[in-house]
Design a protein around this motif. Structure first.
Motif, mmCIF file in Angstrom:
data_model
loop_
_atom_site.group_PDB
_atom_site.id
_atom_site.type_symbol
_atom_site.label_atom_id
_atom_site.label_comp_id
_atom_site.label_asym_id
_atom_site.label_seq_id
_atom_site.Cartn_x
_atom_site.Cartn_y
_atom_site.Cartn_z
ATOM 1 N N GLY A 2 30.580 18.005 34.028
ATOM 2 C CA GLY A 2 29.524 17.027 33.891
ATOM 3 C C GLY A 2 29.586 15.963 34.964
ATOM 4 N N VAL A 3 28.585 15.132 34.943
ATOM 5 C CA VAL A 3 28.501 14.064 35.934
ATOM 6 C C VAL A 3 29.631 13.057 35.721
ATOM 7 C CG1 VAL A 3 27.045 12.192 36.791
ATOM 8 C CG2 VAL A 3 26.030 14.367 36.196
ATOM 9 N N LYS A 4 30.002 12.814 34.486
ATOM 10 C CA LYS A 4 31.085 11.863 34.212
ATOM 11 C C LYS A 4 32.421 12.379 34.745
ATOM 12 C CE LYS A 4 28.922 9.861 30.159
ATOM 13 N NZ LYS A 4 29.003 9.645 28.722
ATOM 14 N N VAL A 5 32.666 13.656 34.577
ATOM 15 C CA VAL A 5 33.900 14.250 35.102
ATOM 16 C C VAL A 5 33.897 14.205 36.624
ATOM 17 C CG1 VAL A 5 35.239 16.382 35.241
ATOM 18 C CG2 VAL A 5 34.189 15.723 33.078
ATOM 19 N N ALA A 6 32.757 14.525 37.215
ATOM 20 C CA ALA A 6 32.643 14.480 38.678
ATOM 21 C C ALA A 6 32.842 13.060 39.193
ATOM 22 C CB ALA A 6 31.291 15.027 39.115
ATOM 23 N N ALA A 7 32.281 12.080 38.503
ATOM 24 C CA ALA A 7 32.446 10.688 38.929
ATOM 25 C C ALA A 7 33.898 10.246 38.799
ATOM 26 C CB ALA A 7 31.531 9.778 38.106
ATOM 27 N N GLY A 8 34.557 10.663 37.734
ATOM 28 C CA GLY A 8 35.977 10.344 37.571
ATOM 29 C C GLY A 8 36.829 10.978 38.648
ATOM 30 N N MET A 9 36.534 12.230 38.951
ATOM 31 C CA MET A 9 37.255 12.935 40.011
ATOM 32 C C MET A 9 37.009 12.259 41.361
ATOM 33 S SD MET A 9 37.055 16.977 40.919
ATOM 34 C CE MET A 9 35.333 16.917 41.362
ATOM 35 N N LEU A 10 35.789 11.818 41.565
ATOM 36 C CA LEU A 10 35.418 11.135 42.806
ATOM 37 C C LEU A 10 36.202 9.831 42.961
ATOM 38 C CD1 LEU A 10 33.180 11.353 45.104
ATOM 39 C CD2 LEU A 10 31.872 9.812 43.667
ATOM 40 N N ILE A 11 36.270 9.051 41.923
ATOM 41 C CA ILE A 11 36.981 7.770 41.971
ATOM 42 C C ILE A 11 38.471 7.986 42.169
ATOM 43 C CG2 ILE A 11 37.628 5.745 40.587
ATOM 44 C CD1 ILE A 11 34.783 5.924 39.361
ATOM 45 N N LEU A 12 39.055 8.943 41.459
ATOM 46 C CA LEU A 12 40.472 9.225 41.592
ATOM 47 C C LEU A 12 40.820 9.701 43.006
ATOM 48 C CD1 LEU A 12 43.231 9.451 40.178
ATOM 49 C CD2 LEU A 12 42.631 11.813 39.644
ATOM 50 N N SER A 13 39.998 10.547 43.555
ATOM 51 C CA SER A 13 40.281 11.052 44.906
ATOM 52 C C SER A 13 40.105 9.953 45.954
ATOM 53 C CB SER A 13 39.402 12.259 45.222
ATOM 54 O OG SER A 13 38.041 11.921 45.189
ATOM 55 N N VAL A 14 39.166 9.036 45.751
ATOM 56 C CA VAL A 14 39.016 7.904 46.679
ATOM 57 C C VAL A 14 40.275 7.038 46.642
ATOM 58 C CG1 VAL A 14 37.786 5.724 47.027
ATOM 59 C CG2 VAL A 14 36.514 7.816 46.712
ATOM 60 N N ILE A 15 40.812 6.818 45.467
ATOM 61 C CA ILE A 15 42.034 6.013 45.338
ATOM 62 C C ILE A 15 43.202 6.695 46.051
ATOM 63 C CG2 ILE A 15 43.752 5.176 43.675
ATOM 64 C CD1 ILE A 15 41.373 4.714 41.731
ATOM 65 N N VAL A 16 43.350 8.007 45.864
ATOM 66 C CA VAL A 16 44.460 8.737 46.483
ATOM 67 C C VAL A 16 44.319 8.743 48.006
ATOM 68 C CG1 VAL A 16 45.532 11.009 46.702
ATOM 69 C CG2 VAL A 16 44.925 10.152 44.455
ATOM 70 N N VAL A 17 43.112 9.039 48.506
ATOM 71 C CA VAL A 17 42.902 9.075 49.960
ATOM 72 C C VAL A 17 43.116 7.689 50.567
ATOM 73 C CG1 VAL A 17 41.157 9.395 51.760
ATOM 74 C CG2 VAL A 17 41.420 11.107 49.976
ATOM 75 N N THR A 18 42.626 6.664 49.912
ATOM 76 C CA THR A 18 42.808 5.301 50.412
ATOM 77 C C THR A 18 44.283 4.923 50.448
ATOM 78 O OG1 THR A 18 40.658 4.698 49.497
ATOM 79 C CG2 THR A 18 42.136 2.887 50.093
ATOM 80 N N ALA A 19 45.008 5.299 49.406
ATOM 81 C CA ALA A 19 46.438 4.996 49.373
ATOM 82 C C ALA A 19 47.179 5.735 50.485
ATOM 83 C CB ALA A 19 47.015 5.377 48.011
ATOM 84 N N ILE A 20 46.862 7.003 50.684
ATOM 85 C CA ILE A 20 47.541 7.776 51.731
ATOM 86 C C ILE A 20 47.240 7.204 53.106
ATOM 87 C CG2 ILE A 20 47.567 10.019 52.889
ATOM 88 C CD1 ILE A 20 47.283 11.326 50.153
ATOM 89 N N VAL A 21 45.988 6.874 53.362
ATOM 90 C CA VAL A 21 45.600 6.381 54.685
ATOM 91 C C VAL A 21 46.218 5.014 54.972
ATOM 92 C CG1 VAL A 21 43.614 5.587 56.036
ATOM 93 C CG2 VAL A 21 43.496 7.740 54.807
ATOM 94 N N ASN A 22 46.324 4.160 53.967
ATOM 95 C CA ASN A 22 46.815 2.807 54.192
ATOM 96 C C ASN A 22 48.331 2.675 54.127
ATOM 97 O OD1 ASN A 22 44.359 1.472 54.645
ATOM 98 N ND2 ASN A 22 43.933 1.478 52.457
#
Length: 127
Positions: A2-22
């Motif tokens: 669903g859209v809620k699962v996709a949005a949650g996955m999107l937010i979690l992956s943004v956090i992980v990518v941001t943490a790795i890059v920084n």
């Protein structure tokens, strides 16, 4: 998915990518960290494309189109949108991988686009 699962996955992956890059550099994080980065980037793009396709489908359904086309668009379920999002999410991830190994030229972009077209055609015919 669903859209809620996709949005949650999107937010979690943004956090992980941001943490790795920084926090670290590619040479310091090692192969496992680079794998986590690419998986997170893939999850980000998959969630993004799923949400975009879902809302695009909703907009097209609300437009004044012929009833036959409306029924055809409404019949596209969440699973088929997920398959398309999965295929489309490969494009930016493979592009990042190609770019990290060297320059990206017209030939590489043509092959990558051809791969995406063939993969979308497969999803269209198979599902």
């Amino acid at each position: 998915m669903g859209v809620k699962v996709a949005a949650g996955m999107l937010i979690l992956s943004v956090i992980v990518v941001t943490a790795i890059v920084n926090i670290t550099t590619p040479s310091a994080i090692g192969p496992l960290g680079i794998l986590v980065f690419f998986i997170s980037a893939y999850s980000f793009f998959m969630g993004l494309f799923y949400i975009l396709l879902f809302f695009l489908r909703q907009i097209i359904i609300r437009l004044k189109i012929s009833p036959a086309r409306k029924v055809a668009i409404e019949s596209i379920g969440g699973a088929k949108l997920y398959y398309y999002a999965t295929v489309l999410a490969l494009f930016p991830v493979i592009y990042i991988g190609i770019q990290s190994m060297g320059s990206v030229g017209v030939f590489e972009m043509t092959l990558l686009t051809l791969f995406e077209v063939i993969a979308c055609f497969f999803v269209y015919k198979r599902y």
